[in-house]
Design an enzyme around this catalytic site. Structure first.
Site, PDB file in Angstrom:
ATOM      1  N   CYS A 140       0.823  -1.096   0.044  1.00 41.48           N
ATOM      2  CA  CYS A 140      -0.087  -0.105  -0.015  1.00 41.48           C
ATOM      3  C   CYS A 140       0.896   1.123  -0.012  1.00 41.48           C
ATOM      4  O   CYS A 140       2.084   1.194   0.317  1.00 41.48           O
ATOM      5  CB  CYS A 140      -0.856  -0.128   1.318  1.00 41.48           C
ATOM      6  SG  CYS A 140      -2.240   1.221   1.191  1.00 41.48           S
ATOM      7  N   ASP A 176      -5.656  -2.710  11.618  1.00 47.42           N
ATOM      8  CA  ASP A 176      -4.523  -1.791  11.644  1.00 47.42           C
ATOM      9  C   ASP A 176      -4.555  -1.356  12.944  1.00 47.42           C
ATOM     10  O   ASP A 176      -5.346  -1.330  13.804  1.00 47.42           O
ATOM     11  CB  ASP A 176      -4.978  -0.515  10.534  1.00 47.42           C
ATOM     12  CG  ASP A 176      -3.574   0.126  10.154  1.00 47.42           C
ATOM     13  OD1 ASP A 176      -2.570  -0.201  10.450  1.00 47.42           O
ATOM     14  OD2 ASP A 176      -3.479   1.026   9.487  1.00 47.42           O
TER      15      ASP A 176
END
Length: 225
Positions: A11, A135
Site C-alpha cells: 500500500c 490496523d
C-alpha cells in the site's frame, strides 16, 4: 493439509518503479492513498496512471478517509476496476453507498488498550465488507509503522473467520510478518511503511524480502507432516 497462500497487498504506492517492483515480487494487490492529508497521497488521475501499469489479476485498491461521495466517485472513475478501502469514520451505510466491493479498516489501539476494542461487534457491523483490515490506531489514519497486540483477539471465532476475511496490517515488516501470520492466520497481509525508505517511497529489496517472509510463514504453517 491443503496448502494455503497468504495474499499480499503493498500500500501507499506513488511511483511507477514501486508499482513494478510490487508486481515483480508477486503482490496480489497494490494500494493508492486518496487521502489528501497523507504523505502518500496521490490524486485520482495519478492513481489511474499507476493502476494502468498493473497486469491482469493484480488488484488496485483505493484508500479513502472520510471522503465525500463525489470524491469517491471521482476515484472510481479514474480506476474503474478498483476495490475500495475505507479507513476513516465511515458507517456501514457510507461504505455500501459507494456501490463497489470494499475493505473496512478497524483501527485497533496499541498496547493493553487493544483488548478493549470490540472486534467481534465491528466485524458483525461491517458484515457487508469483503474483508476487515486490522490496523493500529495511529495519527494520520495508517502507515505509522506500529502494531497492535496480535494476542488480543480470538482469531478462530466464526465472526472473525480470520483465514478468509481478515487482512493483517499495522507495523508489518519483513522481520515480523512471519510471526504475525503464524499468530493470526489471516487471509492477507498489508504493508506500507515496512517496505519504505521514506514515506511514499518504496524499496524494491524490502518488498521482495517481505514477500519472501510471507511465503516462509505459509511454509511453516502448511508444511506436510
Amino acid at each position: 493439509m491443503k496448502p494455503f497462500r497468504t495474499r499480499i497487498k503493498i500500500c501507499g504506492l506513488t511511483r511507477e518503479t514501486d508499482v513494478d517492483a510490487a508486481v515483480q515480487a508477486g503482490a496480489d494487490a497494490v494500494g493508492f492513498v486518496l487521502y489528501p492529508h497523507s504523505p502518500r497521497f496521490v490524486p485520482p488521475e495519478r492513481a489511474g496512471e499507476l493502476a494502468r501499469r498493473l497486469p491482469a489479476f493484480v488488484t488496485p485498491v483505493l484508500l479513502f478517509v472520510n471522503a465525500s461521495p463525489e470524491f469517491i466517485a471521482h476515484g472510481m472513475q479514474a480506476v474503474p476496476n478498483a476495490l475500495l478501502q475505507f479507513h476513516g469514520d465511515e458507517t456501514p451505510a457510507d461504505c455500501v453507498a459507494a456501490g463497489r466491493p470494499f475493505l473496512r479498516a478497524a483501527r485497533i489501539p496499541t498496547g493493553a488498550a487493544g483488548t478493549g476494542f470490540d472486534l467481534l461487534k465491528y466485524a458483525q457491523d461491517f458484515a457487508t465488507a469483503q474483508a476487515v483490515l486490522l490496523d493500529a490506531h495511529v495519527e494520520g489514519f495508517g502507515g505509522g509503522g506500529q502494531s497492535f497486540d496480535w494476542n488480543a483477539f480470538p482469531w478462530s471465532h466464526p465472526l472473525l473467520n480470520a483465514s478468509s476475511r481478515l487482512v493483517l496490517s499495522g507495523g508489518l515488516t519483513p522481520a515480523n510478518v512471519t510471526d504475525g501470520i503464524c499468530r493470526v492466520r489471516p487471509w492477507a497481509v498489508d504493508v506500507s511503511s515496512g517496505v519504505e525508505v521514506s514515506k511514499g517511497i518504496k524499496d524494491a529489496d524490502k518488498i521482495h524480502a517481505f514477500v519472501a517472509a510471507v511465503r516462509a510463514a505459509d511454509n511453516l504453517l502448511f508444511r506436510p507432516s
